[in-house]
Write a protein that holds these residues in place. Sequence first.
Motif, PDB file in Angstrom:
ATOM      1  N   ARG A   1      43.997  -2.045   2.498  1.00 14.55           N
ATOM      2  CA  ARG A   1      45.302  -2.052   2.854  1.00 14.55           C
ATOM      3  C   ARG A   1      46.047  -1.058   3.664  1.00 14.55           C
ATOM      4  N   GLY A   2      44.854  -0.240   3.986  1.00 14.15           N
ATOM      5  CA  GLY A   2      45.253   0.972   5.047  1.00 14.15           C
ATOM      6  C   GLY A   2      46.128   2.186   4.096  1.00 14.15           C
ATOM      7  N   VAL A   3      45.852   2.413   2.876  1.00 15.13           N
ATOM      8  CA  VAL A   3      46.825   3.239   2.124  1.00 15.13           C
ATOM      9  C   VAL A   3      45.777   4.348   1.310  1.00 15.13           C
ATOM     10  N   VAL A   4      46.434   5.427   1.327  1.00 13.15           N
ATOM     11  CA  VAL A   4      45.693   6.576   0.527  1.00 13.15           C
ATOM     12  C   VAL A   4      46.721   6.732  -0.654  1.00 13.15           C
ATOM     13  N   ARG A   5      46.115   6.532  -1.904  1.00 16.47           N
ATOM     14  CA  ARG A   5      46.962   6.857  -3.029  1.00 16.47           C
ATOM     15  C   ARG A   5      46.440   8.068  -3.881  1.00 16.47           C
ATOM     16  N   ALA A   6      47.441   8.713  -4.430  1.00 15.37           N
ATOM     17  CA  ALA A   6      47.212   9.726  -5.419  1.00 15.37           C
ATOM     18  C   ALA A   6      48.314   9.735  -6.524  1.00 15.37           C
ATOM     19  N   GLY A   7      48.202  10.506  -7.650  1.00 19.65           N
ATOM     20  CA  GLY A   7      49.126  10.220  -8.555  1.00 19.65           C
ATOM     21  C   GLY A   7      50.639  10.481  -8.516  1.00 19.65           C
ATOM     22  N   ASN A   8      50.769  11.281  -7.368  1.00 17.26           N
ATOM     23  CA  ASN A   8      52.342  11.588  -7.037  1.00 17.26           C
ATOM     24  C   ASN A   8      52.561  10.772  -5.720  1.00 17.26           C
ATOM     25  N   VAL A   9      51.756  10.268  -4.881  1.00 21.20           N
ATOM     26  CA  VAL A   9      52.181   9.709  -3.732  1.00 21.20           C
ATOM     27  C   VAL A   9      51.390   8.830  -3.023  1.00 21.20           C
ATOM     28  N   GLU A  10      51.944   7.900  -2.197  1.00 23.29           N
ATOM     29  CA  GLU A  10      51.116   6.822  -1.499  1.00 23.29           C
ATOM     30  C   GLU A  10      51.442   6.887  -0.060  1.00 23.29           C
ATOM     31  N   GLU A  11      50.422   7.257   0.841  1.00 23.76           N
ATOM     32  CA  GLU A  11      50.541   7.243   2.347  1.00 23.76           C
ATOM     33  C   GLU A  11      49.729   6.131   3.039  1.00 23.76           C
ATOM     34  N   ARG A  12      50.621   5.373   3.746  1.00 21.12           N
ATOM     35  CA  ARG A  12      49.966   4.292   4.714  1.00 21.12           C
ATOM     36  C   ARG A  12      49.440   4.942   5.807  1.00 21.12           C
ATOM     37  N   TYR A  13      48.361   4.276   6.252  1.00 16.64           N
ATOM     38  CA  TYR A  13      47.689   4.940   7.735  1.00 16.64           C
ATOM     39  C   TYR A  13      47.501   3.865   8.580  1.00 16.64           C
ATOM     40  N   ASP A  14      47.463   4.013   9.992  1.00 19.70           N
ATOM     41  CA  ASP A  14      46.484   3.280  10.633  1.00 19.70           C
ATOM     42  C   ASP A  14      45.454   3.832  11.282  1.00 19.70           C
ATOM     43  N   LEU A  15      45.167   5.141  11.115  1.00 19.95           N
ATOM     44  CA  LEU A  15      43.760   5.893  11.309  1.00 19.95           C
ATOM     45  C   LEU A  15      43.890   6.925  10.517  1.00 19.95           C
ATOM     46  N   LEU A  16      42.732   6.979   9.659  1.00 18.91           N
ATOM     47  CA  LEU A  16      42.417   8.103   8.579  1.00 18.91           C
ATOM     48  C   LEU A  16      41.239   8.801   9.110  1.00 18.91           C
ATOM     49  N   ILE A  17      41.530  10.041   8.891  1.00 21.12           N
ATOM     50  CA  ILE A  17      40.598  11.175   9.147  1.00 21.12           C
ATOM     51  C   ILE A  17      40.516  12.105   8.043  1.00 21.12           C
ATOM     52  N   LYS A  18      39.153  12.170   7.460  1.00 20.85           N
ATOM     53  CA  LYS A  18      38.974  12.936   6.322  1.00 20.85           C
ATOM     54  C   LYS A  18      38.174  14.039   6.223  1.00 20.85           C
ATOM     55  N   VAL A  19      38.460  14.970   5.325  1.00 12.67           N
ATOM     56  CA  VAL A  19      37.758  16.144   5.199  1.00 12.67           C
ATOM     57  C   VAL A  19      36.726  16.035   3.909  1.00 12.67           C
ATOM     58  N   PRO A  20      35.386  16.288   3.864  1.00 16.42           N
ATOM     59  CA  PRO A  20      34.537  15.955   2.939  1.00 16.42           C
ATOM     60  C   PRO A  20      34.837  17.022   1.843  1.00 16.42           C
ATOM     61  N   PRO A  21      34.716  16.766   0.286  1.00 17.74           N
ATOM     62  CA  PRO A  21      34.485  17.621  -0.563  1.00 17.74           C
ATOM     63  C   PRO A  21      33.276  18.114  -0.507  1.00 17.74           C
ATOM     64  N   SER A  22      33.284  19.508  -0.719  1.00 20.83           N
ATOM     65  CA  SER A  22      31.938  20.231  -0.645  1.00 20.83           C
ATOM     66  C   SER A  22      31.332  20.271  -2.257  1.00 20.83           C
ATOM     67  N   ARG A  23      30.089  20.088  -2.263  1.00 22.70           N
ATOM     68  CA  ARG A  23      29.088  19.969  -3.171  1.00 22.70           C
ATOM     69  C   ARG A  23      28.113  20.950  -3.035  1.00 22.70           C
ATOM     70  N   LEU A  24      27.188  21.137  -4.071  1.00 23.89           N
ATOM     71  CA  LEU A  24      25.976  21.930  -4.163  1.00 23.89           C
ATOM     72  C   LEU A  24      25.160  21.016  -3.361  1.00 23.89           C
ATOM     73  N   PRO A  25      24.085  22.088  -2.484  1.00 25.90           N
ATOM     74  CA  PRO A  25      23.089  21.070  -2.000  1.00 25.90           C
ATOM     75  C   PRO A  25      21.932  20.822  -3.081  1.00 25.90           C
ATOM     76  N   GLU A  26      21.482  19.708  -2.786  1.00 21.18           N
ATOM     77  CA  GLU A  26      20.527  19.088  -3.998  1.00 21.18           C
ATOM     78  C   GLU A  26      19.517  19.929  -4.038  1.00 21.18           C
ATOM     79  N   PRO A  27      18.703  20.700  -3.143  1.00 24.09           N
ATOM     80  CA  PRO A  27      17.712  21.615  -3.355  1.00 24.09           C
ATOM     81  C   PRO A  27      17.862  22.568  -4.563  1.00 24.09           C
ATOM     82  N   LEU A  28      19.256  23.228  -4.447  1.00 22.43           N
ATOM     83  CA  LEU A  28      19.961  23.977  -5.200  1.00 22.43           C
ATOM     84  C   LEU A  28      20.287  23.495  -6.670  1.00 22.43           C
ATOM     85  N   ALA A  29      20.760  22.409  -6.667  1.00 18.22           N
ATOM     86  CA  ALA A  29      20.996  21.601  -7.863  1.00 18.22           C
ATOM     87  C   ALA A  29      20.005  21.361  -8.612  1.00 18.22           C
ATOM     88  N   ARG A  30      18.713  21.209  -8.187  1.00 25.20           N
ATOM     89  CA  ARG A  30      17.606  20.788  -8.622  1.00 25.20           C
ATOM     90  C   ARG A  30      16.754  22.046  -9.268  1.00 25.20           C
TER      91      ARG A  30
END
Length: 399
Positions: free
Chosen positions: A239-268
Amino acid sequence: MTESRVDNVAKRILVLGGGTGGYVAARKLAEAARKQGLDLEVTVVADEPWHDFRPLYGDVALGAAVPDEVRASIVDAGRRFGFRVLVDRVTRIDAGERAVETEKGGRLGYDYLVVSLGVRYGWEAYPGLDRYGYHNYTLEGATELGKALARFKGGRIVLLVPETPHRCGMYPYEAVTQLAETMKNRGIKAEVVLLTRERTGKPLAALGTDVSRVWWEKIQAAGVEMVQHDGNVEVDGERGVVRAGNVEERYDLLIKVPPSRLPEPLARSEGFQLKQDPRWAPVRPRNFRHPDYDDVFMVGEHSMPPAGLPTAGIPVHFAADYAADQIISEITGGYPVAGYAKTMTCVGYWGTSGYAGTCEIRYDEKEQRNKLYCYTIMTSPIIRLMKEAFYKSWIAAMK
């Protein structure tokens, strides 16, 4: 502490990661060995033969840089500056035995270990984030985003920041102002929306009111709408929509920033995941050593937030430089160490102009972490030119 002396046995220094931190540490160690006649074996373990200068990915997406300006061979750089490069993927660290295991079956011993493995992109953390939208956090992603921008004929561009902190805190604000100006220059009618988890509702609030005010004024002048979400993000690409608990935003083009997570070698690896927040790795903020192992230095973005610093190349650069100095000091038995930099200058783009600010870094004894006190130095088109020149010369110097 690791014994401080010079002897006839070569010291094995293992550097994990071929990015900014790994390259800076390895080059400084190798150059010190050559200049001071030290018997050091400096080995970088990198999962690919390329060193990419990631801040230029945004320029690739907007057509201001080409891939050849973004990367250089870390293997060739090793030959040039005197360190060995092993192209392999780290799987686990056994710090108790001073060993690192790799994907190809190797088990590498060390006297000192410098860990700079960046972050893992946790696209899977939010529904739909891994399936929809574009990004420029890899060279391939930047290339695809560039194609999407070339096809874009108008409408609503949403840049989604699902959580903080993330890699390069200034990036979303640089990106939206550049996008707004680029669309205007192309004669394309576009609404640009920054949908962010920034809890204050103002840009770069963690860097202080002065820095935040300057960027807020620029965002408003560019006509960018800044919307705060509550963290419960879901991307509905059908539907071309980003939803959150408090807001809903329609988009024609979505650009995203990745969540940061621990590199797998360190997690292991035992002892390399921060108990209070498993996205990050533990570190002693004063000297960037592992809390339990004096011979292990944690200088990647994975350890910057626990140290009270941003997940960005500048603090990683300084931490790697400081780690190398400490290792040289211990090996030579007293080589004077300047210490971690007390000021950090940040530069950024906004359209055709640029921003320069400085952060003073002070160690808080009570909280046992670094704190930033930041202010604006200058805004001018010359700052943009200086930043572009520095970025491109970094890669050119490796070739």
